[in-house]
Design an enzyme around this catalytic site. Structure first.
Site, PDB file in Angstrom:
ATOM      1  N   HIS A 175       0.836  -1.201   0.000  1.00 59.15           N
ATOM      2  CA  HIS A 175       0.000   0.000   0.000  1.00 59.15           C
ATOM      3  C   HIS A 175       0.874   1.256   0.000  1.00 59.15           C
ATOM      4  CE1 HIS A 175       1.036  -0.560   4.244  1.00 59.15           C
ATOM      5  NE2 HIS A 175       1.002   0.768   4.290  1.00 59.15           N
ATOM      6  N   HIS A 206       5.192   6.648  -2.058  1.00 57.91           N
ATOM      7  CA  HIS A 206       6.002   5.462  -2.357  1.00 57.91           C
ATOM      8  C   HIS A 206       5.311   4.206  -1.852  1.00 57.91           C
ATOM      9  CE1 HIS A 206       7.010   6.374   1.809  1.00 57.91           C
ATOM     10  NE2 HIS A 206       7.309   5.084   1.934  1.00 57.91           N
TER      11      HIS A 206
END
Length: 184
Positions: free
Chosen positions: A42, A127
């Protein structure tokens, strides 16, 4: 009762296999890295830590209100990198190309969370964490492989929802459970 909570965008299921192959490449370094399980991949928007029921309700309201100003958007996942730097690797990640909308969403949410007493995020970089380095073994080989992957193309995905998640730490690794899913 308090729960360990964070706000995130889940990786599209269609991209998990590609990310797993990248993790397999990195595993060949035989470095001391704990890789993130595919179902746990995630993009974190905000880590809250341990929060009580009342604060969770306030977080949900802030997210709902903030997301009203956003439509679903596309992101491209490209390039491997590290935090904090290549000489001292703690986190291995895959980046977001042209992250403006993603970063704007995070900033808008964070401004509201700061008003609730949470610390502001500094230097947020969208990220996807793929692994965490746990020790020094073969770190140079790992850095070399990451360098070879700095332009790797993972693919594109549509960001259409944000999840408020519970994180339960176990000896086998964290277990993430969606408490609430918000649509853009």
């Amino acid at each position: 009762m308090k729960v360990r909570a964070f706000l995130a965008v889940d990786l599209d299921e269609g991209l998990r296999d590609h990310v797993s192959r990248i993790q397999d490449t990195l595993k060949s370094a035989d470095a001391q890295v704990k890789f993130v399980e595919p179902e746990n991949l995630h993009f974190t928007l905000k880590f809250f830590g341990d929060v009580g029921e009342g604060k969770l309700r306030r977080i949900e309201n802030v997210v709902r209100d903030t997301l009203r100003g956003y439509e679903p958007f596309e992101i491209s996942i490209r390039g491997a990198g590290v935090f904090p730097n290549p000489r001292y690797i703690r986190v291995v990640w895959l980046g977001v190309e042209n992250p403006e909308t993603f970063s704007d969403l995070q900033r808008s949410l964070d401004m509201e969370f700061v008003k609730m007493g949470f610390r502001p995020e500094r230097d947020y970089v969208p990220h996807l964490t793929v692994g965490r380095v746990k020790g020094p073994r073969n770190r140079d080989k790992l850095a070399e492989l990451i360098g070879e992957l700095q332009n790797v193309e993972v693919g594109s995905m549509r960001v259409s929802e944000v999840s408020l998640k519970r994180s339960e730490l176990t000896p086998a690794g964290p277990i993430y459970t969606d408490m609430e899913v918000f649509r853009l």
